[in-house]
Design a protein around this motif. Structure first.
Motif, PDB file in Angstrom:
ATOM      1  N   VAL A   1      57.050  39.906  52.397  1.00 47.80           N
ATOM      2  CA  VAL A   1      55.661  39.535  52.616  1.00 47.80           C
ATOM      3  C   VAL A   1      54.841  40.003  51.419  1.00 47.80           C
ATOM      4  O   VAL A   1      54.913  41.174  51.030  1.00 47.80           O
ATOM      5  N   VAL A   2      54.075  39.096  50.835  1.00 43.32           N
ATOM      6  CA  VAL A   2      53.144  39.443  49.756  1.00 43.32           C
ATOM      7  C   VAL A   2      51.747  39.151  50.279  1.00 43.32           C
ATOM      8  O   VAL A   2      51.399  37.995  50.531  1.00 43.32           O
ATOM      9  N   TYR A   3      50.964  40.216  50.459  1.00 38.24           N
ATOM     10  CA  TYR A   3      49.641  40.051  51.081  1.00 38.24           C
ATOM     11  C   TYR A   3      48.563  40.566  50.133  1.00 38.24           C
ATOM     12  O   TYR A   3      48.656  41.687  49.618  1.00 38.24           O
ATOM     13  N   PRO A   4      47.523  39.761  49.888  1.00 42.45           N
ATOM     14  CA  PRO A   4      46.487  40.132  48.900  1.00 42.45           C
ATOM     15  C   PRO A   4      45.833  41.477  49.172  1.00 42.45           C
ATOM     16  O   PRO A   4      45.436  41.785  50.300  1.00 42.45           O
ATOM     17  N   GLY A   5      45.755  42.288  48.114  1.00 38.29           N
ATOM     18  CA  GLY A   5      45.086  43.572  48.200  1.00 38.29           C
ATOM     19  C   GLY A   5      45.840  44.629  48.963  1.00 38.29           C
ATOM     20  O   GLY A   5      45.339  45.747  49.143  1.00 38.29           O
ATOM     21  N   LEU A   6      47.066  44.300  49.397  1.00 30.91           N
ATOM     22  CA  LEU A   6      47.793  45.225  50.264  1.00 30.91           C
ATOM     23  C   LEU A   6      49.169  45.564  49.720  1.00 30.91           C
ATOM     24  O   LEU A   6      49.524  46.730  49.570  1.00 30.91           O
ATOM     25  N   THR A   7      49.969  44.543  49.412  1.00 31.16           N
ATOM     26  CA  THR A   7      51.350  44.777  49.009  1.00 31.16           C
ATOM     27  C   THR A   7      51.545  44.510  47.526  1.00 31.16           C
ATOM     28  O   THR A   7      50.720  43.881  46.872  1.00 31.16           O
ATOM     29  N   GLU A   8      52.684  44.956  47.017  1.00 33.23           N
ATOM     30  CA  GLU A   8      53.086  44.536  45.685  1.00 33.23           C
ATOM     31  C   GLU A   8      53.437  43.057  45.722  1.00 33.23           C
ATOM     32  O   GLU A   8      53.578  42.462  46.789  1.00 33.23           O
ATOM     33  N   SER A   9      53.589  42.453  44.581  1.00 24.02           N
ATOM     34  CA  SER A   9      53.932  41.034  44.525  1.00 24.02           C
ATOM     35  C   SER A   9      55.441  40.865  44.384  1.00 24.02           C
ATOM     36  O   SER A   9      56.180  41.835  44.164  1.00 24.02           O
ATOM     37  N   TYR A  10      55.894  39.626  44.488  1.00 27.16           N
ATOM     38  CA  TYR A  10      57.328  39.349  44.340  1.00 27.16           C
ATOM     39  C   TYR A  10      57.838  39.812  42.979  1.00 27.16           C
ATOM     40  O   TYR A  10      58.926  40.368  42.863  1.00 27.16           O
TER      41      TYR A  10
ATOM     42  N   ARG B   1      52.834  34.345  40.713  1.00 30.69           N
ATOM     43  CA  ARG B   1      51.668  34.509  39.827  1.00 30.69           C
ATOM     44  C   ARG B   1      50.478  33.703  40.336  1.00 30.69           C
ATOM     45  O   ARG B   1      49.338  34.171  40.296  1.00 30.69           O
ATOM     46  N   ARG B   2      50.743  32.482  40.802  1.00 33.05           N
ATOM     47  CA  ARG B   2      49.649  31.651  41.297  1.00 33.05           C
ATOM     48  C   ARG B   2      49.034  32.231  42.565  1.00 33.05           C
ATOM     49  O   ARG B   2      47.806  32.214  42.745  1.00 33.05           O
ATOM     50  N   CYS B   3      49.889  32.757  43.436  1.00 35.34           N
ATOM     51  CA  CYS B   3      49.373  33.358  44.676  1.00 35.34           C
ATOM     52  C   CYS B   3      48.542  34.596  44.376  1.00 35.34           C
ATOM     53  O   CYS B   3      47.512  34.841  45.014  1.00 35.34           O
ATOM     54  N   VAL B   4      48.974  35.374  43.405  1.00 34.53           N
ATOM     55  CA  VAL B   4      48.203  36.554  43.014  1.00 34.53           C
ATOM     56  C   VAL B   4      46.856  36.120  42.441  1.00 34.53           C
ATOM     57  O   VAL B   4      45.809  36.678  42.785  1.00 34.53           O
ATOM     58  N   PHE B   5      46.880  35.108  41.569  1.00 29.33           N
ATOM     59  CA  PHE B   5      45.634  34.677  40.946  1.00 29.33           C
ATOM     60  C   PHE B   5      44.644  34.139  41.985  1.00 29.33           C
ATOM     61  O   PHE B   5      43.458  34.468  41.958  1.00 29.33           O
ATOM     62  N   TYR B   6      45.131  33.322  42.906  1.00 28.86           N
ATOM     63  CA  TYR B   6      44.226  32.724  43.899  1.00 28.86           C
ATOM     64  C   TYR B   6      44.090  33.590  45.163  1.00 28.86           C
ATOM     65  O   TYR B   6      43.427  33.205  46.106  1.00 28.86           O
ATOM     66  N   ARG B   7      44.756  34.757  45.139  1.00 33.29           N
ATOM     67  CA  ARG B   7      44.697  35.711  46.245  1.00 33.29           C
ATOM     68  C   ARG B   7      45.093  35.048  47.571  1.00 33.29           C
ATOM     69  O   ARG B   7      44.366  35.091  48.561  1.00 33.29           O
ATOM     70  N   LYS B   8      46.283  34.457  47.567  1.00 30.05           N
ATOM     71  CA  LYS B   8      46.824  33.814  48.759  1.00 30.05           C
ATOM     72  C   LYS B   8      48.060  34.569  49.238  1.00 30.05           C
ATOM     73  O   LYS B   8      48.898  34.990  48.431  1.00 30.05           O
TER      74      LYS B   8
END
Length: 1021
Positions: free
Chosen positions: A577-586, A554-561
């Motif tokens: 791999v979770v990549y901003p704007g590209l993949t789904e999140s964990y 959640r924190r990585c999604v919020f800060y787009r990391k």
């Protein structure tokens, strides 16, 4: 031969004694028999560059008898690119001699020595497994000819840049005792016909596959099925299988249990000389089915090139050398056209192999070091299916796209990073050095991650930094796989020790790595605040629980990391791999919930050892944790009976417990604790079983006339206490000591003391009673206790308790369950309690190790899988560092070293949302507000700018606004700024450290249809 560590594992008449405290997590992967075979194996490892030392490290941690190292070559500065046991002061010293003492520190039970004699037949004959790295093809052929003749297991492996190869030859008639390592499946039989068709209970799939073997017990009517002989299975469906004709052997009556059994089998391997001509491949990536054949030619061409150039491989990014290698490859493919099977030579691929041949990358040595080490363990133990026989793998996708490579920028610089620069070039190497990465966890994966990063130089640049946090301290069981820790580190903080260890590995990290002991979560957002997150380039998880993973997600999604996620379970591993704007999140996908055990099964009708272990763990809580906690609450809160108990549906039980623990059964001596344990034995294993059989006699039938005790219900038998029975006495000893612990009394394990007390105990006679209700199925309501203190019986119980004021300062000590302390009686009690319950119901008991695994919810772990998974993560980290923005550039990995299986897939794309003709990213997009505004202004803003009508607004668990609120209530809210609205509804101030607030909204679009939209982010400062 220089002997650096002569300590050996203890032995008895039954073989080696395994140090369970050290190897506990690995024992759950390999099993005791495989571990004992490992402890008799002598391993030779040739070549101590990055790959060789990675193999040696993993095998040493696993606990073989001895490891012998052979590598007389002097250490060079570029060796430090991937060889984590070498230091700058070792330059000029033999790699084997420099590495041996540091390797020996990993495991006191493994004898580590350096071989200084030639690799001749008499020398090689001393070993069970020979591993060759950095060895010419001619030498491989010569040694393999001897090992194959004498059935000595042979493994050769090499890593060249982003390419790698493994070859196995375990000889002829190599026996595999267990190909998968999976827990045997078992089940209950409902019917067997004369054709051998076996049906199982409708609510339980059998889980078998064609070719599996099963054995039967307790089958009535066909006695020969209970002979313990394994029978081969042909699956007929999820609830039925066939075992061959049973005609003339009897007619099935009832009962029966089946259990899967592993039947050993043998496998033949061909020598290297034959496999070179006609190779057999294990596919590493099904998207690259054509690669193994191409690389089989390419690696042989590399050997040919080295032979022509006095052992030197092609120069980095050198077209002249690459073309020469291509010429050699064409010649080889023409001499043996069957290898490519009519396919064209992939010249671009082989030129890339030539460009990278001098490269030595830590992630690749980690990947191959993990795989090869597991193959060594397979060869030594016969446990799991080996690679047969070639394995090729590449990660060309990790090459940078934004940092072009040239002859000049891949040339050696005389630094420790030259083998990485040879593959990626100086500019990309500098990019890696300047990364600012957050590592969450410094356990098994965390240690490996830090080791890789230190070798890669990650974080060592002017801007670079590594922050690692872990709240845990080091335990003995960690030493088997968390290789940055040593025995003298036990008790110290993991993150601090790990950080110091990698600075020793690469002094350039000094001042660029920071260790923290805070747990990540909402409670530490003042530590890991906006400034912290905004200063990061990415996050790598090395966690062991889902809650922490989802929070970090959640924190990585919020800060787009970018987030790199991984995990292991025994020989299984996964990377994401979770990549901003590209993949789904964990958090976009979740594992299915664990199947729970019905309460009625636990209480009265267990049929598997897992049921009795869960029951015993619950008994532990009810006996040594909850009573002490309730007593302390009663003594601390004068209104406990009136207030706290009113919230409980089990007042009578709690009051009776208080009375027992404070009045009627309060022990003053340890002898009284023995009496308590003996009476508990009688209550749990005799009286309660007798009551159950009184309610449901063994000949009882259901309303439909069928036997009550059938199917999953096993008729129990009461136990008669026998002091000569070890399991009976283990329950008494552990129970008495834990009860004494509650009261602060000194414990004892002297059998003489117990026997003296037990001889004089008068056990009250028990008579089953009418009116006792027992839950029969999960849906049946349980008769609860009265919750009214007006009840006369409850009033008498409450009045019989001593007033808290009369026991001022008195407290009990609740037991805090700790699975890894073998002296605290916790696992001893649960093992004995479970196995006694199993004896009640004629269930096969479980040993202490298995009980500890299940009761302690232990995750099986082994260093080999950890190394492999960490290597795969860092191959993805190269891509993240390059800023690749195409989904197909990244790979999620799924591996199982026991089979072995390797699977890779593209990450799933992040889902999109649509409203009013717009498309936004469901995960990564949001509505950003840069100032605090009123609720009315927010509603108006969305109506005008987005065409959305906000119908609900929430902050955390607080509902701030809903269109259905009464008009007056809404009027009061409209003019409140959002921060004041939060404080008004939640009755709590906005945290001082909060710089951004998150709001969830529900909204209708222009057509008044409810639509899903992103959340709102309000920046406060």
């Amino acid at each position: 031969m220089a002997d650096t560590n002569s300590m050996q594992i203890d032995n008895t008449e039954d073989g080696p004694v395994i140090d369970e405290g050290l190897y506990s997590r690995q024992l759950y992967v390999l099993g005791e028999e495989a571990m004992k075979r490992l402890n008799t194996s002598n391993i030779l490892i040739v070549g101590l560059k990055g790959l060789g030392v990675e193999i040696a490290k993993n095998v040493t941690l696993a606990g073989v008898k001895s490891i012998t190292l052979w590598d007389p070559a002097p250490t060079k500065i570029e060796d430090l690119s991937s060889q984590f046991f070498l230091r700058e002061e070792d330059i000029g010293v033999s790699r084997a001699v420099a590495s041996a003492p540091r390797l020996a520190e990993l495991n006191q039970y493994v004898k580590v020595s350096v071989l200084e004699s030639p690799l001749d037949a008499p020398t090689i004959s001393q070993f069970q497994v020979v591993v060759l790295t950095e060895t010419s093809l001619e030498t491989q052929l010569q040694i393999n000819e001897f090992t194959h003749q004498y059935n000595i297991s042979f493994i050769s492996a090499d890593v060249r840049g982003l390419f790698g190869v493994i070859f196995n030859d375990f000889g002829t008639n190599f026996q595999i005792t267990d190909a998968t390592g999976n827990e045997p499946v078992h089940g209950i039989v409902s019917d067997i016909d004369e054709d051998g068709n076996v049906s199982v209970l409708d609510d339980s799939r059998h889980g078998l596959e064609d070719g599996d073997y099963v054995k039967f017990t307790e089958v009535e009517g066909i006695p020969s099925l209970n002979d313990g002989h394994p029978r081969k299975v042909k699956v007929l469906g999820p609830y039925a299988f066939n075992i061959g004709s049973l005609s003339g052997l009897g007619t099935y009556v009832k009962g029966g249990l089946f259990t899967q059994v592993q039947v050993p089998f043998t496998v033949d391997f061909e020598p290297l000389s034959k496999q070179l001509e006609k190779p057999e491949y294990l596919i590493s990536d099904f998207a690259k089915m054509e690669r193994p054949a191409q690389l089989h030619i390419g690696f042989q061409a590399l050997q040919g090139f080295a032979n022509k150039h006095e052992g030197q491989l092609p120069r980095p990014f050198n077209d002249e050398d690459a073309n020469e290698l291509l010429h050699l490859a064409r010649t080889l493919s023409e001499q043996n056209p069957s290898i490519l099977d009519g396919a064209e030579l992939d010249e671009n691929l082989l030129k890339e192999l030539a460009y990278q041949a001098r490269g030595d990358l830590p992630p690749m040595t980690a990947v191959f070091g993990g795989i090869v080490a597991q193959e060594v363990l397979k060869a030594s133990s016969g446990k799991f299916g080996p690679i047969k026989q070639y394995f090729y793998y590449d990660s060309l996708e990790s090459l940078p796209e934004k940092f072009p490579r040239t002859v000049e920028n891949t040339a050696a610089t005389g630094s420790r990073y030259d083998n990485q620069i040879a593959v990626f070039g100086k500019e990309f190497h500098e990019q890696i050095c300047n990364i600012r990465e957050f590592l969450v966890g410094s356990g098994a994966i965390g240690c490996e991650m830090l080791k890789n990063w230190a070798l890669m130089g990650l974080g060592t640049g002017p801007r670079g930094k590594i922050v690692v946090t872990d709240m845990d301290s080091i335990e003995k069981s960690n030493l088997n796989r968390q290789f940055l820790f040593r025995p003298h580190d036990v008790g110290k903080q993991k993150s601090e020790v790990a950080a110091r260890a990698v600075v020793t590995m690469n002094p350039e990290l000094a001042g660029h790595i920071e260790s923290k002991q805070e747990k990540v979560g909402t409670d530490t957002e003042n530590v890991f605040d906006d400034d912290f997150w905004n200063g990061l380039d990415g996050v790598t998880n090395a966690l062991d629980n889902v809650d922490a993973r989802t929070y970090m997600d959640r924190r990585c999604v919020f800060y787009r990391k970018p987030l790199l996620e991984s995990g292991t379970l025994g020989t299984k591993g996964n990377t994401q791999v979770v990549y901003p704007g590209l993949t789904e999140s964990y958090s976009s996908s979740q594992d299915p919930p664990e199947k729970s055990i019905p309460l009625c099964t636990l209480r009265s009708f267990p049929n598997q050892i897992e049921h009795t272990i869960a029951w015993a763990k619950n008994l532990f809580q009810e006996s040594f944790v909850l009573p002490a906690e309730n007593v302390n609450l009663y003594l601390s809160h004068p209104d406990f009976v009136e207030s706290t108990l009113k919230q409980s549906g089990d007042q009578k039980t709690i009051l009776e417990t208080l009375q027992s623990y404070l009045v009627t059964a309060k022990p003053l001596t340890f002898d009284e604790c023995i009496v308590w344990a003996r009476l508990e034995f009688e209550k749990k294993y005799n009286n309660e079983i007798a009551q159950l059989l009184y309610n449901f006699p063994k000949d009882a039938v259901t309303s439909s006339g069928s036997p009550f005790w059938s199917g999953p219900k096993r008729a129990p038998n009461p136990l008669v206490f026998d002091p000569s029975n070890d399991t009976h006495m283990n329950f008494i000893i552990a129970g008495a000591n834990l009860h004494a612990f509650n009261y602060g009394l000194k414990g004892c394990t002297d059998l003489a003391v117990f026997n003296k007390v037990l001889e004089n105990i008068m056990v009250p006679e028990f008579s089953p009673r009418s009116g006792i209700r027992i839950q029969v199925n999960e849906n049946e309501p349980v008769e609860g206790n009265s919750t009214s203190l007006e009840d006369d019986e409850l009033k008498k119980l409450a009045e019989s308790l001593p007033p808290p004021s009369s026991l001022a300062g008195y407290r009990l000590v609740p037991v805090e369950f700790e699975k890894d302390d073998d002296t605290n009686h916790h696992i001893d009690f649960i093992t004995a309690a479970s196995n006694l319950r199993a004896l009640n119901y004629a269930i096969e008991p479980a040993d202490r190790l298995r009980t500890k695994l299940i009761a302690g919810r232990i995750i099986p772990a082994i260093a080999t899988t950890t190394a492999l998974v960490t290597g795969l993560v860092n191959l993805e980290l190269y891509k993240v560092a390059d800023g690749k923005n195409k989904l197909e550039s990244y790979k999620n990995g799924f591996v199982n070293l026991s089979l072995p299986f390797f699977g890779f897939s593209e990450p799933i794309a992040s889902p999109k949302l649509k409203y009013n003709g717009k498309e936004v990213d469901k995960i990564w997009d949001r509505f950003d507000l840069d100032k605090d505004i009123t609720l009315k202004a927010l509603i108006d803003y969305f109506k005008e700018k987005e065409g959305l009508t906000i119908t609900m607004l929430s902050y955390g668990v607080s509902l701030l606004y809903a269109s259905f609120f009464p008009a007056k209530k809404l009027q009061d809210k409209y003019n409140l700024p959002l921060t004041k609205l939060i404080e008004s509804v939640s009755k709590k101030p906005v945290p001082d450290h909060a710089k951004t607030l998150i709001f969830e909204i529900c909204a209708d679009d222009l057509d008044d249809e409810d639509v899903e939209v992103p959340y709102i982010s309000l920046k406060l400062r």
